[in-house]
Write an enzyme that holds these catalytic residues in place. Structure first.
Site, PDB file in Angstrom:
ATOM      1  N   ASP A 302       0.596  -1.275  -0.381  1.00  0.00           N
ATOM      2  CA  ASP A 302       0.310  -0.558   0.122  1.00  0.00           C
ATOM      3  C   ASP A 302       0.923   1.203   0.062  1.00  0.00           C
ATOM      4  O   ASP A 302       2.758   1.330   0.585  1.00  0.00           O
ATOM      5  CB  ASP A 302      -0.489   0.275   1.041  1.00  0.00           C
ATOM      6  CG  ASP A 302      -1.992   0.995   1.437  1.00  0.00           C
ATOM      7  OD1 ASP A 302      -2.195   1.497   0.467  1.00  0.00           O
ATOM      8  OD2 ASP A 302      -2.041   1.964   2.457  1.00  0.00           O
ATOM      9  N   ASP A 501      -1.923  -0.277   6.193  1.00  0.00           N
ATOM     10  CA  ASP A 501      -1.779  -0.347   7.099  1.00  0.00           C
ATOM     11  C   ASP A 501      -3.145   0.181   7.778  1.00  0.00           C
ATOM     12  O   ASP A 501      -3.482   0.127   8.564  1.00  0.00           O
ATOM     13  CB  ASP A 501      -1.232   0.958   7.103  1.00  0.00           C
ATOM     14  CG  ASP A 501      -1.315   1.914   6.764  1.00  0.00           C
ATOM     15  OD1 ASP A 501      -1.569   2.355   5.741  1.00  0.00           O
ATOM     16  OD2 ASP A 501      -1.511   3.050   7.076  1.00  0.00           O
ATOM     17  N   ASP A 505      -6.989  -1.798   3.588  1.00  0.00           N
ATOM     18  CA  ASP A 505      -5.864  -2.898   3.068  1.00  0.00           C
ATOM     19  C   ASP A 505      -6.550  -4.264   3.663  1.00  0.00           C
ATOM     20  O   ASP A 505      -5.820  -5.482   3.586  1.00  0.00           O
ATOM     21  CB  ASP A 505      -4.319  -2.688   3.337  1.00  0.00           C
ATOM     22  CG  ASP A 505      -3.961  -1.154   3.263  1.00  0.00           C
ATOM     23  OD1 ASP A 505      -3.948  -0.991   1.412  1.00  0.00           O
ATOM     24  OD2 ASP A 505      -3.500  -0.559   2.952  1.00  0.00           O
TER      25      ASP A 505
END
Length: 761
Positions: A302, A501, A505
């Protein structure tokens, strides 16, 4: 829990049998040993039968066979010893796996449970499940939007939990919004367009559950060696029976063939590796996750909060002509002390880091989604959007050019005005973590060459970051469902790691072979569904985890192969009649000890792991000095930009002032580093001359500053010529670029040295 109880029962009955033999004779001792063996035989028979039905030959099958043969031949002590080893090995494995139960409790805690609904003109708190399409809802500051709907008024929303984009988004009345988004502004109203079960956040929950369910469990490492070992052991036992017809020889072969090096050695190595990872701030949830981490070949990241800091940071300042360069930051940060907005906090922190003196604001008023107004040192100050600060007035030419450059660079612009005129513009951006470049380099060195970015951010921002970091695969504007699809597709090409995080996600983390959560600052939901949690806010620890996992797997294999080789030699001796069953059991224990000691190497640091460290106070001082250099670097660029527009006297004055800053602050700082700090760092790093590249940049800085000093000294009193201005501009732009690059490299290096393990005594 069952295997732990079996271990306790086996240990107690084994010791009790020896005591009973001394006091009451062999019959009572055999009975006690039998009592200890039977529960384990029953439990492991069930496990072995299940393994056979799954067409998996487990390591327990041969051990169970040796226990049954020992019991049938009346060798109860031998059966008790084998039973203890079998139960203790399973208990060790359970200990290594007990953290692997991935629950969604934190994800569910994040889900909104209450909504405030309008009923007959009154606002009433109801359960989210009671909300129906068409209901008018109120969402207070700091609350999560309960269902999908449409805004009835404009509002500021923190959508990072779903999109990963760090900046606060201004949404107008009539815009569609999703559940799970945080209200970062004042109280707003919305109209529900979906029920709880049909809303975005519930969909994410369902995706997480489905992704976890579809991932099949990994076969135990020890089981992979079992089939070969069973075939060899049975072949030796069968040959011994055909050769001698002695059942005790067969038992002796089976006893020494009991795969305790697999049952004990492999779990010990895994537990040791888990402990080693934990000491580096990497929490690996079980042996299966450890093995998948070691075998991984594809890496997805990410962006926001993983590759970047996830918070706004001041990266550029521009002041109106004639204004000191620090004025916009001083006014904005002073005013920001009276605001709770995240941008105000970022500006106040930046000013304090740079040593900018701040005044106490008065009469601070905040207009949600627009900006902040107040009085600073008797001046009416406004900061926020251009419309809020300058109103309907046209932006000055200098401001329009800067705003365009800021937007092209993917940054956010904060306009600052004083007493009705534009004072300056501040640019904020989500900065790359200091450890990100190093982490990517180390992960490539560990074999994770295919690296890709999955982000909900805009394409231009994502591609710019990918280009800077050397990430060739960039997938921008990705929803949680699209991220999930990318991960599923990549799993056909190899073992996939996904690092993230945020709540958005979570499905991708659950679907990946190894989900990595930034646990120090990331969403708790991401930590719950992930296989590995980075407990410190450092991405480069992932490289440590991969390296330790691969070394652990290598050591586990070595201990297994060594133990099986020794067991094979003992089997041949037992088959030849040179090793009776009880002596074989004792020898097998010695082999187990060798396998365990070999496996325990996984708990020790590898030879190449560096123990050097730089004192935290030194790093703190260096960071503070770099913060003081920021205004000088900005001043270099401002002087270079404005030099052609200044009259001769002003140009001469600006260049003299800049030269004083360079000669009194910048050059002494770099000389101190070169003479005193770099030798210390070089000694820690080792090698012939590890600081040569950075020291070479010092030489370039000294060359450029010396050339500028000479050019300024040779400048006539009436100011530089046009050619001299162009030459000085080129030198100033070059100096700013070199100093910024040099400071960024030093920041990365010192950040690494500050966090390395301290030397051991």
């Amino acid at each position: 829990m069952l295997n732990s109880a079996g271990t306790v029962i086996s240990a107690v009955t084994l010791a009790g049998g020896f005591a009973a033999r001394a006091w009451f004779g062999d019959a009572v001792a055999d009975g006690i040993w039998l009592l200890g063996v039977l529960p384990n035989v029953i439990a492991h028979t069930v496990t072995s039968v299940k393994s056979v039905f799954r067409k998996q030959a487990g390591v327990d099958l041969l051990a169970l066979a040796s226990v049954v043969v020992a019991l049938s031949l009346g060798e109860f002590l031998v059966a008790a010893v084998i039973s203890l080893m079998l139960a203790s090995g399973r208990a060790l494995e359970d200990y290594a796996q007990f953290r692997a139960q991935r629950e969604m409790t934190a994800l569910l805690r994040h889900a909104p449970r209450q909504a405030i609904r309008q009923e007959q003109g009154n606002w009433v708190s109801v359960g989210v499940s009671e909300v129906r399409p068409g209901d008018r809802l109120m969402v207070r500051h700091g609350d999560v939007l309960p269902v999908d709907g449409v805004l009835a008024c404009a509002g500021d929303l923190d959508e990072s939990a779903l999109t990963g984009e760090a900046t606060i988004q201004r949404r107008a009345a009539g815009e569609a919004v999703c559940s799970g988004v945080l209200n970062a502004g004042s109280v707003l109203e919305m109209v529900a367009h979906a029920t709880e079960s049909d809303s975005t956040f519930s969909g994410i929950l369902r995706m997480v559950a489905a992704a976890q369910a579809e991932r099949s469990p990994l076969t135990r490492l020890a089981d992979r060696y079992a089939l070969f070992f069973i075939v060899v052991a049975l072949a030796v036992a069968g040959a011994s029976w055909l050769w001698s017809g002695d059942a005790l020889r067969v038992l002796a072969v089976l006893v020494v063939a009991t795969p305790c090096p697999l049952i004990l050695g492999v779990p010990v190595a895994v537990v040791s590796g888990l402990s080693r990872c934990a000491s580096h701030g990497v929490l690996v949830k079980g042996g299966g996750a450890m093995e998948r981490l070691a075998r991984a070949s594809i890496l997805f990241f990410d962006k926001t909060g993983t590759l970047t800091r996830g918070t706004a940071r001041l990266v550029e300042m521009a002041s109106a002509p004639g204004e000191p360069v620090e004025t916009p930051l001083r006014l904005a940060a002073s005013l920001g002390q009276g605001s709770s907005h995240v941008i105000s906090d970022a500006l106040t922190m930046a000013a304090r880091q740079r040593g900018v003196p701040l005044a106490s604001p008065k009469g601070v008023k905040e207009q949600a989604g627009a900006g902040v107004e107040g009085i600073v040192d008797g001046c009416v100050v406004r900061m926020g959007s251009s419309d809020y600060v300058v109103g309907d007035a046209t932006l000055p030419t200098w401001a329009g050019a800067i705003e365009q450059r800021i937007r092209i660079g993917g940054m956010s612009a904060v306009f600052v005005g004083g007493d009705g005129r534009l004072v300056g513009i501040l640019a904020l951006a989500d900065a790359v973590r200091e450890d990100t470049p190093r982490a990517l380099r180390l992960l490539r060195r560990e074999g994770l060459v295919r690296q890709a970015m999955l982000t909900g951010d805009r394409r231009d921002l994502a591609e710019a970051l990918g280009t800077m970091l050397g990430i060739e695969e960039v997938y921008a504007a990705q929803s949680p469902a699209q991220k999930l699809a990318r991960i599923r597709a990549a799993r056909h090409d190899g073992v996939v790691i996904m690092a993230g995080d945020g709540v958005n996600d979570a499905p991708a983390l659950a679907a990946a072979d190894v989900g990595i959560a930034m646990g120090a600052r990331g969403a708790a939901s991401a930590s719950e569904v992930a296989d590995v949690v980075l407990m410190v806010d450092r991405l480069d620890r992932l490289a440590d985890g991969v390296r330790i996992a691969r070394r652990t797997l290598r050591i586990a294999r070595q201990s297994a192969v060594l133990g099986m080789t020794l067991s094979l030699g003992a089997m041949l001796a037992a088959g030849a009649g040179a090793l009776p069953p009880l002596a074989g059991a004792i020898l097998q224990e010695a082999i187990d000890v060798v396998a365990i000691l070999t496996a325990l190497r996984a708990a020790l640091p590898a030879r190449q792991e560096r123990k050097a460290t730089l004192a935290p106070d030194v790093v703190g001082r260096l960071k503070a000095e770099h913060a003081l250099l920021e205004p000088i670097m900005e001043r270099i660029r401002v002087v270079a930009d404005t030099l052609p527009t200044l009259n001769c006297e002003a140009a001469h004055s600006e260049l003299l002032a800049l030269n004083r800053s360079l000669s009194e602050v910048l050059v002494p700082h770099e000389r101190r580093d070169d003479l005193h700090l770099y030798p210390e760092v070089a000694q820690l790093l080792g090698g012939e001359d590890p600081m040569a590249p950075l020291s070479g940049m010092h030489r370039e800085i000294f060359r450029l500053t010396s050339g500028l000093e000479k050019a300024i000294a040779a400048m006539p009193q009436d100011g530089p010529s046009n050619e001299a201005v162009r030459q000085i501009q080129r030198s100033l732009y070059a100096l700013e670029a070199v100093v910024r690059l040099h400071c960024a490299q030093e920041d990365e290096l010192y950040h690494v040295l500050e966090k390395m393990e301290p030397k051991r005594a």
